[in-house]
Enzyme design. Structure first.
Site, PDB file in Angstrom:
ATOM      1  N   GLU A 155      36.858  39.825  35.588  1.00  0.00           N
ATOM      2  CA  GLU A 155      36.576  41.267  35.460  1.00  0.00           C
ATOM      3  C   GLU A 155      37.646  41.894  34.573  1.00  0.00           C
ATOM      4  OE1 GLU A 155      36.885  45.594  36.921  1.00  0.00           O
ATOM      5  OE2 GLU A 155      38.252  44.030  37.583  1.00  0.00           O
TER       6      GLU A 155
ATOM      7  N   ASP B 237      40.595  51.299  48.704  1.00  0.00           N
ATOM      8  CA  ASP B 237      40.055  51.195  47.348  1.00  0.00           C
ATOM      9  C   ASP B 237      38.717  50.440  47.369  1.00  0.00           C
ATOM     10  OD1 ASP B 237      39.789  51.423  44.614  1.00  0.00           O
ATOM     11  OD2 ASP B 237      41.125  49.760  44.147  1.00  0.00           O
TER      12      ASP B 237
ATOM     13  N   HIS C 134      46.706  42.007  43.451  1.00  0.00           N
ATOM     14  CA  HIS C 134      47.497  42.756  44.433  1.00  0.00           C
ATOM     15  C   HIS C 134      46.939  42.574  45.837  1.00  0.00           C
ATOM     16  CE1 HIS C 134      44.480  45.362  42.365  1.00  0.00           C
ATOM     17  NE2 HIS C 134      44.016  45.408  43.603  1.00  0.00           N
TER      18      HIS C 134
ATOM     19  N   GLN D  30      48.450  49.517  46.877  1.00  0.00           N
ATOM     20  CA  GLN D  30      48.087  48.181  46.378  1.00  0.00           C
ATOM     21  C   GLN D  30      49.311  47.582  45.687  1.00  0.00           C
ATOM     22  OE1 GLN D  30      44.658  49.986  44.425  1.00  0.00           O
ATOM     23  NE2 GLN D  30      43.344  48.374  45.223  1.00  0.00           N
TER      24      GLN D  30
ATOM     25  N   ASP E  55      39.008  39.747  40.298  1.00  0.00           N
ATOM     26  CA  ASP E  55      39.241  41.173  40.081  1.00  0.00           C
ATOM     27  C   ASP E  55      40.490  41.381  39.214  1.00  0.00           C
ATOM     28  OD1 ASP E  55      38.604  43.967  40.903  1.00  0.00           O
ATOM     29  OD2 ASP E  55      40.625  43.866  41.737  1.00  0.00           O
TER      30      ASP E  55
ATOM     31  N   ARG F  46      34.101  36.416  41.383  1.00  0.00           N
ATOM     32  CA  ARG F  46      34.542  37.498  40.489  1.00  0.00           C
ATOM     33  C   ARG F  46      36.043  37.684  40.672  1.00  0.00           C
ATOM     34  NH1 ARG F  46      35.813  42.961  40.919  1.00  0.00           N
ATOM     35  NH2 ARG F  46      34.907  44.428  39.444  1.00  0.00           N
TER      36      ARG F  46
HETATM   37  C1  GLC Z   1      38.836  46.445  39.778  1.00  0.00           C
HETATM   38  C2  GLC Z   1      37.779  47.014  40.692  1.00  0.00           C
HETATM   39  C3  GLC Z   1      38.103  48.451  40.988  1.00  0.00           C
HETATM   40  C4  GLC Z   1      39.449  48.513  41.650  1.00  0.00           C
HETATM   41  C5  GLC Z   1      40.511  47.798  40.821  1.00  0.00           C
HETATM   42  C6  GLC Z   1      41.750  47.575  41.607  1.00  0.00           C
HETATM   43  O1  GLC Z   1      38.841  47.039  38.549  1.00  0.00           O
HETATM   44  O2  GLC Z   1      36.520  46.887  40.093  1.00  0.00           O
HETATM   45  O3  GLC Z   1      37.132  49.036  41.800  1.00  0.00           O
HETATM   46  O4  GLC Z   1      39.818  49.844  41.856  1.00  0.00           O
HETATM   47  O5  GLC Z   1      40.093  46.529  40.397  1.00  0.00           O
HETATM   48  O6  GLC Z   1      41.551  46.544  42.539  1.00  0.00           O
END
Ligand code: GLC
Length: 649
Positions: free
Chosen positions: A324, A139, A182, A250, A282, A280
């Site tokens: 995020e 990913d 994850h 994941q 996630d 950041r």
């Molecule tokens: C966030 C990331 C994205 C990813 C997701 C799962 O949104 O920006 O690219 O697929 O998390 O980790």
């Protein structure tokens, strides 16, 4: 716990680690000052556990360890940043998000590219995920199999440290990710869980059969409905079902287990002590799960973030936190903290609403939806800031409120259908070439993939060799960038967009990527093409120079510091939107025409300053415009924007 008992524990812990004397007083003060808050937040999550006290003590130990391991240069930097006040509100900050391998080759060749970034006006580099992640099931690095070892493809931890030093020497900042929600299913913890280790099985949400997963899936939306439908996957070896909200590889971490929070907090500090300036986090919206809910934006997810924020404020205060959270507009705001915790959660959040609204305006030529939504966006608390962007490595979601769409007279369903068709490559007459991502046949939801340039029409224009259409797409690209660069917050440019990279379809040949069309907008930089930014008149040069000029304007004028000083102007023309930024005497008007047609705006738009101000100085092209009478017009060319400094003489 009784206040004095808590303070004694902290004093003893500090003594034990030789943290005493004037040199450490600021840390001790921060620790004592926040101790009750940490305890309160932790108890919100885990008070029912019998091992609450020892586990809380372990958290305090993690905080102390982080501080004792902090390099003296970063301790100094913490102090410096604290003296500066809220350093990340400064207009000097302009970011670029990039994949190290696709941009520069590797971490060791990254420092060579810093001059290029500086020349453009970049001062903050977001390095996309760097830590180990299995090939073909990564990913884009967001499936981490080791949080402490850099993926060989990029280099080593020492290379990262060298890069950090090069950035610091150039007065640039570093941002990286922590993937909190994850791990990869090939992480050591997952492997141990798979082998039957109950301690590690408790790191994840594992179930013997489908009964709980079936019930939970009733209310949990699919994140990747095409490539990974459902929120649970079966692991044969473990003979159990595991929660996997994103891809099936994941596995969601179980934060109901405080050992998970402890180990992730320790990892956060490991990153902080690499000299990270902005972390950041996630997908924070997903970190707490509860049966019967969407398992997104739950109060406990906020509590965890608040706990992390306070812990970071104590041990490594120079590191700011970016959440995020790509969720509904009102919910995004909650990641800045609310009530007592206002401004005590994430320091920064993505302005995903504004980003999507700019695409909405470009596709419809109608800016009223953007304007209506400012009512929500402007509620951002003082002392926090936005990451403003037009594109990033992810898809564009159209998650703004239906309410405002209805208010301006459109049907929300049909409105979104139009946007998907226009931007997502389903409308032949559209200049955009994007694609739909995450199409969900059950809900009819879909998001959009594509580079800034392709979505703005450059790909089709080049294919047709249509000079006029090429110029129009450049105008659109710069309009989109101008809108996000001049707003309050940190602009985050996505690499490749600074010189008009169009979609890259080579991902279709790689089985590890072909199921995910977000790769179409994650280019591998060809530095020969890139060299064209220096050749006058090329497409690359026109885009690069335009963006560079915008960033220079931003840097030069203090009015662009984010002091929540954005005031949107009343709408007179549905294709033209604008805002005023004010600092003491200084006023800058930023106005954008989202239409392919010339437009007019009456000078009434400037009525708030008309008595004192005679001329408008366009910072973008060094020209003057005299303010006319209320009924006279300021004219816009198609997709033109103005950055007017109001001048008194
Ligand atoms: C966030 C990331 C994205 C990813 C997701 C799962 O949104 O920006 O690219 O697929 O998390 O980790």
């Amino acid at each position: 716990m009784e206040k004095n008992a808590l303070f004694s524990i902290i004093h003893a812990l500090c003594e034990k680690n030789s943290i005493k004397g004037i040199k450490h007083q600021a840390f001790i003060d921060r620790f004592i000052g926040n101790a009750q808050l940490l305890h309160y937040l932790f108890s919100q999550l885990y008070s029912k556990r019998e091992d609450f006290d020892p586990v809380f003590y372990q958290m305090l130990e993690v905080i102390v360890k982080a501080y004792t391991e902090r390099d003296s240069q970063f301790l100094k930097r913490d102090e410096q940043k604290q003296k500066e006040g809220t350093w990340f509100l400064n207009r000097d900050l302009v970011g670029m998000s990039l994949y190290v391998d696709r941009f520069a080759g590797s971490l060791s060749t990254m420092p060579e590219k810093l001059e290029y970034l500086k020349e453009l006006g970049i001062s903050l580099v977001h390095l996309m995920p760097l830590f180990e992640s299995p090939k073909g099931a990564s990913d884009g690095g967001y499936a981490v199999s080791n949080y402490r070892v850099i993926n060989k493809r990029f280099g080593t931890l020492d290379d990262l440290k060298t890069l950090q030093q090069s950035l610091q020497a150039k007065e640039m900042y570093m941002m990286i990710d922590i993937v909190l929600n994850h791990t990869s299913n090939q992480h050591e913890w997952a492997n141990k869980a798979r082998q039957g280790d109950a301690y590690y099985q408790d790191f994840y949400y594992t179930y013997d059969d489908r009964s709980i997963p079936d019930q939970m899936e009733i209310t949990m939306p699919d994140v990747f409905p095409e490539s990974s439908p459902g929120s649970f996957s079966y692991d044969e070896k473990m003979n159990k079902w595991v929660m996997s909200v994103f891809h099936n590889y994941q596995w969601d971490l179980n934060f109901k287990n405080p050992q998970v929070l402890k180990i992730m907090l320790d990892t956060i500090f490991f990153y902080a002590n690499l000299g990270v300036d902005i972390l950041r986090i996630d997908a924070p919206a997903f970190i707490w799960k509860q049966m019967g809910t969407t398992c997104q934006n739950l109060p406990e997810a906020h509590t965890i973030l608040q706990f992390i924020k306070v812990a970071v404020e104590v041990a490594t205060p120079g590191m700011a936190i970016l959440g995020e959270a790509i969720v509904a507009p009102k919910q995004i705001l909650e990641y800045f903290g609310k009530g007592f915790f206002t401004n005590h959660e994430c320091d920064l959040a993505y302005n995903a609403t504004q980003m999507a609204l700019q695409w909405d305006a470009l596709a419809t030529t109608d800016t009223r939806n953007m304007l209506a939504n400012q009512h929500t966006i402007l509620q951002k608390p003082n002392g926090t800031t936005w990451i403003n962007y037009t594109r990033c490595h992810d898809d564009i979601g159209l998650g703004f409120e239906d309410y405002y769409i209805e208010q301006i007279g459109y049907n929300p369903y049909l409105h979104r259908e139009y946007l998907k068709n226009y931007l997502g490559g389903r409308l032949v007459s559209s200049p955009s070439s994007g694609d739909l991502f995450g199409v969900n046949p059950k809900t009819n939801d879909a998001r959009i993939s594509g580079t800034l340039a392709s979505l703005c029409g450059l790909e089709k224009a080049i294919n047709k060799n249509d000079t006029e259409a090429i110029q129009t797409s450049i105008d659109k690209i710069l309009l989109m960038q101008a809108n996000s660069v001049l707003l309050g917050g940190i602009p985050m440019i996505f690499y490749g967009d600074e010189f008009g990279y169009t979609n890259d379809y080579s991902y279709l040949e790689d089985p590890g990527k072909s199921y995910d069309n977000r790769w179409m907008h994650r280019p591998k930089i060809d530095w020969k093409k890139n060299a064209k930014v220096k050749v006058n008149g090329t497409v690359e040069n026109r885009i690069f120079k335009g963006l560079q000029a915008l960033l220079k304007i931003r840097k030069k004028h203090t009015v662009f510091n984010d002091s929540n000083n954005v005031q949107w102007l009343e709408s007179q023309n549905r294709s033209v939107v604008g805002f005023k930024r004010t600092l003491k005497e200084k006023q800058v008007f930023c106005l954008f025409n989202y239409s392919p047609e010339p437009q007019n705006l009456t000078f009434y738009a400037f009525h708030s300053i008309k008595n004192e101000v005679k001329k408008l100085y366009n910072l973008y092209d060094d020209s003057y415009t005299a303010i006319g009478k209320d009924h006279e017009f300021l004219s816009f060319k198609p997709y033109q924007f103005y950055v007017f400094l109001a001048e008194k003489k």
